[in-house]
Design a protein around this motif. Structure first.
Motif, PDB file in Angstrom:
ATOM      1  N   UNK A  40     -26.241  31.043  25.938  1.00  0.00           N
ATOM      2  CA  UNK A  40     -25.000  31.946  27.005  1.00  0.00           C
ATOM      3  C   UNK A  40     -25.760  31.236  28.115  1.00  0.00           C
ATOM      4  N   UNK A  41     -26.780  30.872  28.889  1.00  0.00           N
ATOM      5  CA  UNK A  41     -26.952  30.615  29.506  1.00  0.00           C
ATOM      6  C   UNK A  41     -26.837  29.250  30.126  1.00  0.00           C
ATOM      7  N   UNK A  42     -26.938  27.941  29.258  1.00  0.00           N
ATOM      8  CA  UNK A  42     -26.199  26.750  29.237  1.00  0.00           C
ATOM      9  C   UNK A  42     -25.117  27.060  28.942  1.00  0.00           C
ATOM     10  N   UNK A  43     -24.543  27.540  27.798  1.00  0.00           N
ATOM     11  CA  UNK A  43     -22.752  27.263  28.690  1.00  0.00           C
ATOM     12  C   UNK A  43     -21.568  28.599  29.631  1.00  0.00           C
ATOM     13  N   UNK A  44     -22.615  28.513  30.694  1.00  0.00           N
ATOM     14  CA  UNK A  44     -22.382  29.580  31.603  1.00  0.00           C
ATOM     15  C   UNK A  44     -20.767  28.549  32.096  1.00  0.00           C
ATOM     16  N   UNK A  45     -21.353  27.690  32.572  1.00  0.00           N
ATOM     17  CA  UNK A  45     -20.271  26.749  33.047  1.00  0.00           C
ATOM     18  C   UNK A  45     -18.722  26.888  32.117  1.00  0.00           C
ATOM     19  N   UNK A  46     -18.922  26.525  31.080  1.00  0.00           N
ATOM     20  CA  UNK A  46     -18.026  26.865  30.170  1.00  0.00           C
ATOM     21  C   UNK A  46     -17.299  27.717  30.366  1.00  0.00           C
ATOM     22  N   UNK A  47     -18.041  29.059  29.999  1.00  0.00           N
ATOM     23  CA  UNK A  47     -17.899  29.998  29.670  1.00  0.00           C
ATOM     24  C   UNK A  47     -17.124  30.472  31.420  1.00  0.00           C
ATOM     25  N   UNK A  48     -17.404  30.402  32.586  1.00  0.00           N
ATOM     26  CA  UNK A  48     -16.932  30.893  33.255  1.00  0.00           C
ATOM     27  C   UNK A  48     -15.280  30.028  33.041  1.00  0.00           C
ATOM     28  N   UNK A  49     -14.803  28.877  32.627  1.00  0.00           N
ATOM     29  CA  UNK A  49     -13.853  28.586  33.135  1.00  0.00           C
ATOM     30  C   UNK A  49     -13.171  28.975  32.076  1.00  0.00           C
ATOM     31  N   UNK A  50     -14.139  29.906  30.880  1.00  0.00           N
ATOM     32  CA  UNK A  50     -13.370  30.065  30.118  1.00  0.00           C
ATOM     33  C   UNK A  50     -12.212  31.293  30.465  1.00  0.00           C
ATOM     34  N   UNK A  51     -13.358  31.767  30.487  1.00  0.00           N
ATOM     35  CA  UNK A  51     -13.030  33.621  31.626  1.00  0.00           C
ATOM     36  C   UNK A  51     -11.945  33.708  32.848  1.00  0.00           C
ATOM     37  N   UNK A  52     -12.030  32.802  33.668  1.00  0.00           N
ATOM     38  CA  UNK A  52     -10.829  31.952  34.243  1.00  0.00           C
ATOM     39  C   UNK A  52      -9.861  31.991  34.168  1.00  0.00           C
ATOM     40  N   UNK A  53     -10.110  31.059  32.684  1.00  0.00           N
ATOM     41  CA  UNK A  53      -8.630  30.986  31.683  1.00  0.00           C
ATOM     42  C   UNK A  53      -8.345  32.057  31.563  1.00  0.00           C
ATOM     43  N   UNK A  54      -9.087  32.279  31.089  1.00  0.00           N
ATOM     44  CA  UNK A  54      -8.411  33.935  30.873  1.00  0.00           C
ATOM     45  C   UNK A  54      -7.732  35.217  31.041  1.00  0.00           C
ATOM     46  N   UNK A  55      -8.773  34.720  32.349  1.00  0.00           N
ATOM     47  CA  UNK A  55      -7.981  36.060  33.729  1.00  0.00           C
ATOM     48  C   UNK A  55      -6.597  35.595  34.226  1.00  0.00           C
ATOM     49  N   UNK A  56      -6.285  34.112  33.826  1.00  0.00           N
ATOM     50  CA  UNK A  56      -4.795  33.583  34.902  1.00  0.00           C
ATOM     51  C   UNK A  56      -4.018  33.997  33.511  1.00  0.00           C
ATOM     52  N   UNK A  57      -4.178  34.004  32.543  1.00  0.00           N
ATOM     53  CA  UNK A  57      -3.606  34.240  31.184  1.00  0.00           C
ATOM     54  C   UNK A  57      -3.023  35.760  31.239  1.00  0.00           C
ATOM     55  N   UNK A  58      -3.933  36.245  31.604  1.00  0.00           N
ATOM     56  CA  UNK A  58      -4.048  37.591  31.585  1.00  0.00           C
ATOM     57  C   UNK A  58      -2.620  38.186  33.966  1.00  0.00           C
ATOM     58  N   UNK A  59      -2.911  37.801  34.054  1.00  0.00           N
ATOM     59  CA  UNK A  59      -2.390  37.502  35.165  1.00  0.00           C
ATOM     60  C   UNK A  59      -0.733  37.572  34.628  1.00  0.00           C
ATOM     61  N   UNK A  60      -0.558  36.762  34.352  1.00  0.00           N
ATOM     62  CA  UNK A  60       0.061  35.475  33.827  1.00  0.00           C
ATOM     63  C   UNK A  60       1.190  36.837  32.741  1.00  0.00           C
ATOM     64  N   UNK A  61       1.136  37.507  32.324  1.00  0.00           N
ATOM     65  CA  UNK A  61       1.057  38.184  31.144  1.00  0.00           C
ATOM     66  C   UNK A  61       2.286  39.161  31.261  1.00  0.00           C
ATOM     67  N   UNK A  62       0.845  40.468  32.570  1.00  0.00           N
ATOM     68  CA  UNK A  62       0.787  41.796  33.109  1.00  0.00           C
ATOM     69  C   UNK A  62       2.323  41.182  33.991  1.00  0.00           C
ATOM     70  N   UNK A  63       3.089  40.182  34.481  1.00  0.00           N
ATOM     71  CA  UNK A  63       3.903  39.735  35.276  1.00  0.00           C
ATOM     72  C   UNK A  63       4.780  39.399  34.216  1.00  0.00           C
ATOM     73  N   UNK A  64       5.052  39.052  33.501  1.00  0.00           N
ATOM     74  CA  UNK A  64       5.772  38.851  32.394  1.00  0.00           C
ATOM     75  C   UNK A  64       6.569  39.786  31.750  1.00  0.00           C
ATOM     76  N   UNK A  65       5.556  40.759  31.366  1.00  0.00           N
ATOM     77  CA  UNK A  65       5.789  41.982  31.537  1.00  0.00           C
ATOM     78  C   UNK A  65       6.721  42.842  32.126  1.00  0.00           C
ATOM     79  N   UNK A  66       6.041  42.750  33.469  1.00  0.00           N
ATOM     80  CA  UNK A  66       6.532  43.327  33.944  1.00  0.00           C
ATOM     81  C   UNK A  66       8.791  43.250  34.564  1.00  0.00           C
ATOM     82  N   UNK A  67       8.617  42.071  34.552  1.00  0.00           N
ATOM     83  CA  UNK A  67       9.823  41.168  34.323  1.00  0.00           C
ATOM     84  C   UNK A  67      10.835  41.232  33.470  1.00  0.00           C
TER      85      UNK A  67
END
Length: 166
Positions: free
Chosen positions: A1-28
């Motif tokens: 996990x530690x060896x892949x932390x940069x990859x994981x950070x990127x994946x979690x950032x992507x998931x967070x952006x998706x979640x925010x866009x999903x919630x915004x679309x749902x509200x809209x």
């Protein structure tokens, strides 16, 4: 996990952006889920003491059947509605802060089948103990009038093994 932390950070950032866009679309689109409605109800009762007092007075008794198919959020909503009249803390009430004889829960852990939609049988499993410690009374209904005694015995034995330690 530690060896892949940069990859994981990127994946979690992507998931967070998706979640925010999903919630915004749902509200809209004006869409809400059952969970959204429960979260909004809990937030409204916590934020607005007058609204909370109104609904606490509105219902003398609250009976919830099939409670094994509910979750922590739904329990919190019920606790807010069953809170003693003279209280109105800025948090979810504890079991000892509930009106005596207001809440009635019915359920059977063996019938909990809605985990896929957020049901948490552990909430039900601990509920009786929590309320009994606060002075409530638990009743065990151990007689089944809908099934043959042999079937009841078979399934009770089977579930005792399947759910051992659960």
């Amino acid at each position: 996990t530690l060896a892949q932390r940069d990859t994981l950070r990127g994946a979690f950032a992507c998931l967070e952006r998706f979640l925010q866009e999903f919630l915004a679309a749902k509200r809209a689109a004006g869409l809400t889920t059952f969970r959204d409605v429960a979260e909004m109800a809990v937030a409204a009762l916590l934020r607005d003491p007058a609204l909370r007092q109104y609904y606490k007075r509105r219902f003398r008794f609250i009976l919830i059947d099939e409670f094994q198919d509910n979750n922590r959020l739904q329990k919190e909503l019920l606790y807010l509605l069953a809170e003693r009249q003279e209280l109105c803390a800025e948090r979810i009430p504890r079991a000892e802060e509930l009106e005596p004889d207001k809440l009635f829960f019915v359920g059977d852990e063996k019938q909990s089948i809605y985990r896929f939609r957020g049901a948490d049988v552990s909430v039900f499993a601990s509920l009786s103990e929590e309320l009994e410690r606060a002075g409530g009374q638990g009743l065990r209904l151990d007689r089944n009038y809908r099934s043959a005694p042999g079937l009841v015995a078979f399934f009770n034995d089977l579930f005792a093994r399947v759910m051992a330690g659960a």
